[in-house]
Design a protein around this motif. Sequence first.
Motif, PDB file in Angstrom:
ATOM      1  N   ARG A   6       0.822  -1.205   0.000  1.00 53.97           N
ATOM      2  CA  ARG A   6       0.000   0.000   0.000  1.00 53.97           C
ATOM      3  C   ARG A   6       0.859   1.259   0.000  1.00 53.97           C
ATOM      4  O   ARG A   6       0.476   2.283  -0.579  1.00 53.97           O
ATOM      5  CB  ARG A   6      -0.915  -0.014   1.217  1.00 53.97           C
ATOM      6  CG  ARG A   6      -1.988   1.049   1.214  1.00 53.97           C
ATOM      7  CD  ARG A   6      -2.933   0.854   2.386  1.00 53.97           C
ATOM      8  NE  ARG A   6      -3.628  -0.427   2.337  1.00 53.97           N
ATOM      9  CZ  ARG A   6      -4.483  -0.849   3.256  1.00 53.97           C
ATOM     10  NH1 ARG A   6      -4.742  -0.078   4.309  1.00 53.97           N
ATOM     11  NH2 ARG A   6      -5.072  -2.021   3.141  1.00 53.97           N
ATOM     12  N   TRP A   7       2.017   1.203   0.666  1.00 54.96           N
ATOM     13  CA  TRP A   7       2.920   2.361   0.715  1.00 54.96           C
ATOM     14  C   TRP A   7       4.287   1.965   0.136  1.00 54.96           C
ATOM     15  O   TRP A   7       5.259   1.767   0.875  1.00 54.96           O
ATOM     16  CB  TRP A   7       3.065   2.862   2.149  1.00 54.96           C
ATOM     17  CG  TRP A   7       1.868   3.657   2.572  1.00 54.96           C
ATOM     18  CD1 TRP A   7       1.559   4.935   2.210  1.00 54.96           C
ATOM     19  CD2 TRP A   7       0.800   3.214   3.407  1.00 54.96           C
ATOM     20  NE1 TRP A   7       0.364   5.320   2.775  1.00 54.96           N
ATOM     21  CE2 TRP A   7      -0.125   4.288   3.511  1.00 54.96           C
ATOM     22  CE3 TRP A   7       0.525   2.025   4.078  1.00 54.96           C
ATOM     23  CZ2 TRP A   7      -1.293   4.187   4.257  1.00 54.96           C
ATOM     24  CZ3 TRP A   7      -0.637   1.921   4.821  1.00 54.96           C
ATOM     25  CH2 TRP A   7      -1.530   2.996   4.909  1.00 54.96           C
ATOM     26  N   PRO A   8       4.378   1.870  -1.177  1.00 52.24           N
ATOM     27  CA  PRO A   8       5.631   1.435  -1.811  1.00 52.24           C
ATOM     28  C   PRO A   8       6.776   2.422  -1.632  1.00 52.24           C
ATOM     29  O   PRO A   8       7.941   2.077  -1.894  1.00 52.24           O
ATOM     30  CB  PRO A   8       5.242   1.295  -3.291  1.00 52.24           C
ATOM     31  CG  PRO A   8       4.056   2.184  -3.472  1.00 52.24           C
ATOM     32  CD  PRO A   8       3.315   2.121  -2.170  1.00 52.24           C
ATOM     33  N   SER A   9       6.488   3.628  -1.174  1.00 52.95           N
ATOM     34  CA  SER A   9       7.553   4.614  -0.952  1.00 52.95           C
ATOM     35  C   SER A   9       8.315   4.349   0.343  1.00 52.95           C
ATOM     36  O   SER A   9       9.321   5.011   0.622  1.00 52.95           O
ATOM     37  CB  SER A   9       6.965   6.027  -0.913  1.00 52.95           C
ATOM     38  OG  SER A   9       6.037   6.156   0.159  1.00 52.95           O
ATOM     39  N   THR A  10       7.858   3.376   1.131  1.00 51.51           N
ATOM     40  CA  THR A  10       8.534   3.043   2.387  1.00 51.51           C
ATOM     41  C   THR A  10       9.949   2.547   2.114  1.00 51.51           C
ATOM     42  O   THR A  10      10.145   1.586   1.377  1.00 51.51           O
ATOM     43  CB  THR A  10       7.748   1.957   3.154  1.00 51.51           C
ATOM     44  OG1 THR A  10       6.443   2.446   3.457  1.00 51.51           O
ATOM     45  CG2 THR A  10       8.461   1.583   4.445  1.00 51.51           C
ATOM     46  N   ARG A  11      10.917   3.219   2.711  1.00 47.76           N
ATOM     47  CA  ARG A  11      12.309   2.787   2.587  1.00 47.76           C
ATOM     48  C   ARG A  11      12.779   2.054   3.837  1.00 47.76           C
ATOM     49  O   ARG A  11      13.696   1.239   3.767  1.00 47.76           O
ATOM     50  CB  ARG A  11      13.218   3.989   2.320  1.00 47.76           C
ATOM     51  CG  ARG A  11      13.062   4.605   0.947  1.00 47.76           C
ATOM     52  CD  ARG A  11      14.316   5.355   0.523  1.00 47.76           C
ATOM     53  NE  ARG A  11      14.703   6.394   1.459  1.00 47.76           N
ATOM     54  CZ  ARG A  11      14.360   7.671   1.340  1.00 47.76           C
ATOM     55  NH1 ARG A  11      13.616   8.061   0.325  1.00 47.76           N
ATOM     56  NH2 ARG A  11      14.762   8.553   2.228  1.00 47.76           N
ATOM     57  N   THR A  12      12.168   2.375   4.977  1.00 46.08           N
ATOM     58  CA  THR A  12      12.566   1.753   6.241  1.00 46.08           C
ATOM     59  C   THR A  12      11.332   1.205   6.946  1.00 46.08           C
ATOM     60  O   THR A  12      10.382   1.942   7.198  1.00 46.08           O
ATOM     61  CB  THR A  12      13.260   2.768   7.164  1.00 46.08           C
ATOM     62  OG1 THR A  12      14.398   3.314   6.501  1.00 46.08           O
ATOM     63  CG2 THR A  12      13.695   2.101   8.462  1.00 46.08           C
ATOM     64  N   LEU A  13      11.368  -0.072   7.258  1.00 44.86           N
ATOM     65  CA  LEU A  13      10.305  -0.715   8.016  1.00 44.86           C
ATOM     66  C   LEU A  13      10.833  -1.057   9.400  1.00 44.86           C
ATOM     67  O   LEU A  13      11.860  -1.743   9.527  1.00 44.86           O
ATOM     68  CB  LEU A  13       9.844  -1.995   7.310  1.00 44.86           C
ATOM     69  CG  LEU A  13       8.908  -2.912   8.109  1.00 44.86           C
ATOM     70  CD1 LEU A  13       7.564  -2.232   8.351  1.00 44.86           C
ATOM     71  CD2 LEU A  13       8.724  -4.254   7.386  1.00 44.86           C
ATOM     72  N   VAL A  14      10.151  -0.560  10.426  1.00 38.11           N
ATOM     73  CA  VAL A  14      10.467  -0.922  11.801  1.00 38.11           C
ATOM     74  C   VAL A  14       9.238  -1.618  12.371  1.00 38.11           C
ATOM     75  O   VAL A  14       8.114  -1.112  12.239  1.00 38.11           O
ATOM     76  CB  VAL A  14      10.815   0.313  12.653  1.00 38.11           C
ATOM     77  CG1 VAL A  14      11.165  -0.103  14.084  1.00 38.11           C
ATOM     78  CG2 VAL A  14      11.986   1.077  12.034  1.00 38.11           C
ATOM     79  N   VAL A  15       9.431  -2.781  12.962  1.00 41.86           N
ATOM     80  CA  VAL A  15       8.318  -3.539  13.518  1.00 41.86           C
ATOM     81  C   VAL A  15       8.461  -3.607  15.031  1.00 41.86           C
ATOM     82  O   VAL A  15       9.562  -3.484  15.571  1.00 41.86           O
ATOM     83  CB  VAL A  15       8.226  -4.961  12.932  1.00 41.86           C
ATOM     84  CG1 VAL A  15       7.896  -4.913  11.443  1.00 41.86           C
ATOM     85  CG2 VAL A  15       9.530  -5.729  13.158  1.00 41.86           C
ATOM     86  N   GLY A  16       7.345  -3.804  15.707  1.00 38.92           N
ATOM     87  CA  GLY A  16       7.404  -3.894  17.159  1.00 38.92           C
ATOM     88  C   GLY A  16       6.039  -4.119  17.761  1.00 38.92           C
ATOM     89  O   GLY A  16       5.081  -4.487  17.081  1.00 38.92           O
ATOM     90  N   GLY A  17       5.975  -3.886  19.054  1.00 34.11           N
ATOM     91  CA  GLY A  17       4.727  -4.090  19.773  1.00 34.11           C
ATOM     92  C   GLY A  17       5.010  -4.266  21.234  1.00 34.11           C
ATOM     93  O   GLY A  17       6.151  -4.116  21.693  1.00 34.11           O
ATOM     94  N   ARG A  18       3.952  -4.583  21.976  1.00 32.39           N
ATOM     95  CA  ARG A  18       4.125  -4.816  23.403  1.00 32.39           C
ATOM     96  C   ARG A  18       3.823  -6.279  23.729  1.00 32.39           C
ATOM     97  O   ARG A  18       2.922  -6.883  23.147  1.00 32.39           O
ATOM     98  CB  ARG A  18       3.269  -3.877  24.241  1.00 32.39           C
ATOM     99  CG  ARG A  18       1.758  -4.002  24.126  1.00 32.39           C
ATOM    100  CD  ARG A  18       1.030  -3.286  25.277  1.00 32.39           C
ATOM    101  NE  ARG A  18       1.200  -4.004  26.528  1.00 32.39           N
ATOM    102  CZ  ARG A  18       2.018  -3.642  27.500  1.00 32.39           C
ATOM    103  NH1 ARG A  18       2.750  -2.554  27.405  1.00 32.39           N
ATOM    104  NH2 ARG A  18       2.123  -4.385  28.591  1.00 32.39           N
ATOM    105  N   SER A  19       4.625  -6.848  24.619  1.00 33.02           N
ATOM    106  CA  SER A  19       4.424  -8.193  25.138  1.00 33.02           C
ATOM    107  C   SER A  19       4.326  -9.223  24.006  1.00 33.02           C
ATOM    108  O   SER A  19       5.270  -9.381  23.238  1.00 33.02           O
ATOM    109  CB  SER A  19       3.199  -8.213  26.052  1.00 33.02           C
ATOM    110  OG  SER A  19       3.177  -9.380  26.840  1.00 33.02           O
ATOM    111  N   SER A  20       3.187  -9.887  23.853  1.00 30.98           N
ATOM    112  CA  SER A  20       3.033 -10.870  22.781  1.00 30.98           C
ATOM    113  C   SER A  20       3.310 -10.255  21.415  1.00 30.98           C
ATOM    114  O   SER A  20       3.924 -10.890  20.552  1.00 30.98           O
ATOM    115  CB  SER A  20       1.610 -11.453  22.809  1.00 30.98           C
ATOM    116  OG  SER A  20       1.363 -12.257  21.684  1.00 30.98           O
TER     117      SER A  20
END
Length: 204
Positions: A93-107
């Motif tokens: 959906r956002w092909p202009s993304t150059r950097t992907l950072v993933v995360g979250g809390r706990s699980s």
Amino acid sequence: MRHGNEIDTPRGPARVDVDLPGSDSTTLLVLGHGAGGSVDAPDLVALRGVAVAAGVAVARVTQPYRVAGRRAPAPAGQLDEAWVAVVTALLDRWPSTRTLVVGGRSSGARVACRTAGTVGASGVVALAFPLYPPGRPERSRAAELRTGLPTLVLNGDRDPFGVPAPGPGVRVEVRPGERHDLRVDPAGTAELVLDWLREHGWAD
């Protein structure tokens, strides 16, 4: 600017709440919730706010089992499968993304760690990483943090799920007076994440 919709996954529809900064962003931060919680947890909301203000697009993902109204989490493999499907759809959906950072809390942090390489992430943010089940330190999940990517862990010093130790590529920030919910100072927690994002050139 906020967008909310559902994305189909092999495990049913997931819900995604996307907040975009006022200008075009090349960094996308995707965050998952805790096992029985929601994407409106104080730490996730605070992080959303500071990241968007710093030019980062933020997507908060609600897993299919929560969309379906269940509190008990799906098995790990199903969580990972749904997460990968959502992140892939967001990148399309956002092909202009150059950097992907993933995360979250706990699980959600565990899911992000396990799938970071699969989705092509540049870094991982782990809030309240549950190092072991309460009272069971012999069942350590520390190996999940060894993603080979820059990883930031923020845990409370009173977290009954334990506090991970730092390691190669893994920075651990211990939040004084905090338990697993990180509710005492969510703004301070969010600022630590923002500082880390800026250090890597992923936020303004």
